[in-house]
Design a protein around this motif. Structure first.
Motif, PDB file in Angstrom:
ATOM      1  N   THR A  75       0.851  -1.183   0.000  1.00  0.00           N
ATOM      2  CA  THR A  75       0.000   0.000   0.000  1.00  0.00           C
ATOM      3  C   THR A  75       0.886   1.231   0.000  1.00  0.00           C
ATOM      4  O   THR A  75       2.113   1.125  -0.001  1.00  0.00           O
TER       5      THR A  75
ATOM      6  N   PHE B 263      -1.931  -4.734  -4.427  1.00  0.00           N
ATOM      7  CA  PHE B 263      -1.914  -3.355  -3.955  1.00  0.00           C
ATOM      8  C   PHE B 263      -3.288  -3.023  -3.380  1.00  0.00           C
ATOM      9  O   PHE B 263      -4.307  -3.267  -4.025  1.00  0.00           O
TER      10      PHE B 263
ATOM     11  N   ASP C 144      -5.585   0.064  -1.388  1.00  0.00           N
ATOM     12  CA  ASP C 144      -5.615   1.482  -1.020  1.00  0.00           C
ATOM     13  C   ASP C 144      -7.051   1.883  -0.679  1.00  0.00           C
ATOM     14  O   ASP C 144      -7.996   1.159  -0.992  1.00  0.00           O
TER      15      ASP C 144
ATOM     16  N   LEU D 151      -9.552   5.133  -5.159  1.00  0.00           N
ATOM     17  CA  LEU D 151      -9.103   5.181  -6.542  1.00  0.00           C
ATOM     18  C   LEU D 151      -9.840   6.353  -7.181  1.00  0.00           C
ATOM     19  O   LEU D 151     -11.070   6.321  -7.309  1.00  0.00           O
TER      20      LEU D 151
ATOM     21  N   GLY E 276      -6.063   7.650 -10.317  1.00  0.00           N
ATOM     22  CA  GLY E 276      -5.161   6.522 -10.495  1.00  0.00           C
ATOM     23  C   GLY E 276      -3.689   6.860 -10.360  1.00  0.00           C
ATOM     24  O   GLY E 276      -2.830   6.039 -10.679  1.00  0.00           O
TER      25      GLY E 276
ATOM     26  N   SER F  95      -1.800   4.555  -7.999  1.00  0.00           N
ATOM     27  CA  SER F  95      -1.767   3.222  -8.612  1.00  0.00           C
ATOM     28  C   SER F  95      -0.744   3.153  -9.736  1.00  0.00           C
ATOM     29  O   SER F  95       0.004   2.176  -9.849  1.00  0.00           O
TER      30      SER F  95
ATOM     31  N   MET G 188      -5.225  -5.038  -7.835  1.00  0.00           N
ATOM     32  CA  MET G 188      -5.348  -3.821  -7.040  1.00  0.00           C
ATOM     33  C   MET G 188      -6.743  -3.783  -6.428  1.00  0.00           C
ATOM     34  O   MET G 188      -7.735  -3.966  -7.136  1.00  0.00           O
TER      35      MET G 188
ATOM     36  N   PHE H 258      -9.415  -1.529  -4.020  1.00  0.00           N
ATOM     37  CA  PHE H 258      -9.712  -0.193  -3.504  1.00  0.00           C
ATOM     38  C   PHE H 258     -10.982  -0.246  -2.681  1.00  0.00           C
ATOM     39  O   PHE H 258     -11.970  -0.857  -3.087  1.00  0.00           O
TER      40      PHE H 258
ATOM     41  N   GLU I  82     -13.965   3.588  -5.111  1.00  0.00           N
ATOM     42  CA  GLU I  82     -13.552   4.076  -6.426  1.00  0.00           C
ATOM     43  C   GLU I  82     -14.496   5.186  -6.851  1.00  0.00           C
ATOM     44  O   GLU I  82     -15.709   5.062  -6.702  1.00  0.00           O
TER      45      GLU I  82
ATOM     46  N   LEU J 107      -6.664   1.921 -15.374  1.00  0.00           N
ATOM     47  CA  LEU J 107      -6.103   0.657 -14.878  1.00  0.00           C
ATOM     48  C   LEU J 107      -6.695  -0.538 -15.614  1.00  0.00           C
ATOM     49  O   LEU J 107      -5.972  -1.463 -15.997  1.00  0.00           O
TER      50      LEU J 107
ATOM     51  N   VAL K 188      -8.730  -5.115 -11.160  1.00  0.00           N
ATOM     52  CA  VAL K 188      -9.153  -4.098 -10.195  1.00  0.00           C
ATOM     53  C   VAL K 188     -10.423  -4.565  -9.505  1.00  0.00           C
ATOM     54  O   VAL K 188     -11.370  -5.001 -10.159  1.00  0.00           O
TER      55      VAL K 188
END
Length: 188
Positions: A56, A121, A123, A126, A129, A132, A149, A151, A154, A164, A171
């Motif tokens: 992260t 990843f 976080d 988003l 990005g 990212s 990834m 999130f 978003e 992405l 994602v």
């Protein structure tokens, strides 16, 4: 994630410029029970994906990333926004913060991100990005593999998710905000 969506509508606050404030339960004061549900949902969504490390970027992604790492029993590494004098084998890139409207040089030690790593990843947000894309650059520099990834939230009205996904990144976003016009929160 109905619990997350409900909480966003109940406690989230909207500000002009497309800013969604969730600091009462996600990224200032945290609700650990909700964070555990969030982490479990990420674990479910990435089930069967080869992952050996959670990464992260400080600071708001740390809590969900640690919970995911705890459930998956994997190490968690966070990319730092300040370059410590003691960091060895440093990899760096520049990211732009949408919320703070400034550039950061972020770094991670190649001791903790290596060519053997398959990275998830995680976080909190988003948006455009930028964080990212910076993470993708660091993963590439290390010769590691991006497995996906995740999130918590978003913002679909910004281009991060589109960028992405067009790059072929796996994602997963737990709550997708369609619009914040007139400071009304609309969730997909």
């Amino acid at each position: 994630m109905d619990a997350l969506k409900k909480r966003i509508l109940q406690d989230g606050k909207c500000f002009e410029g497309g800013i969604l404030k969730v600091d009462s339960f996600i990224n200032h004061q945290m609700d650990p029970m909700l964070m555990h549900q969030i982490a479990q949902e990420f674990v479910n969504r990435f089930k069967g994906v080869k992952i050996n490390k959670i990464v992260t970027i400080e600071a708001s992604g740390i809590a969900p990333a640690i919970m995911v790492g705890f459930i998956m029993q994997l190490p968690v590494v966070f990319v730092k926004k300040k370059q410590p004098k003691t960091m060895e084998n440093m990899l760096t890139t520049t990211v732009h913060s949408f919320t703070k409207d400034r550039d950061y040089t972020v770094c991670i030690s190649n001791n903790f991100l290596t060519a053997e790593d398959h990275v998830l990843f995680v976080d909190d947000f988003l948006a455009n990005g930028n964080a990212s894309l910076g993470m993708i650059d660091l993963i590439k520099q290390a010769g590691a593999t991006l497995s996906g990834m995740g999130f918590v939230i978003e913002k679909a009205f910004q281009n991060g998710g589109k960028i992405l996904r067009e790059k072929g990144v796996h994602v997963e976003s737990l709550a997708i905000i369609e619009d914040l016009s007139n400071c009304e929160i609309k969730i997909r």
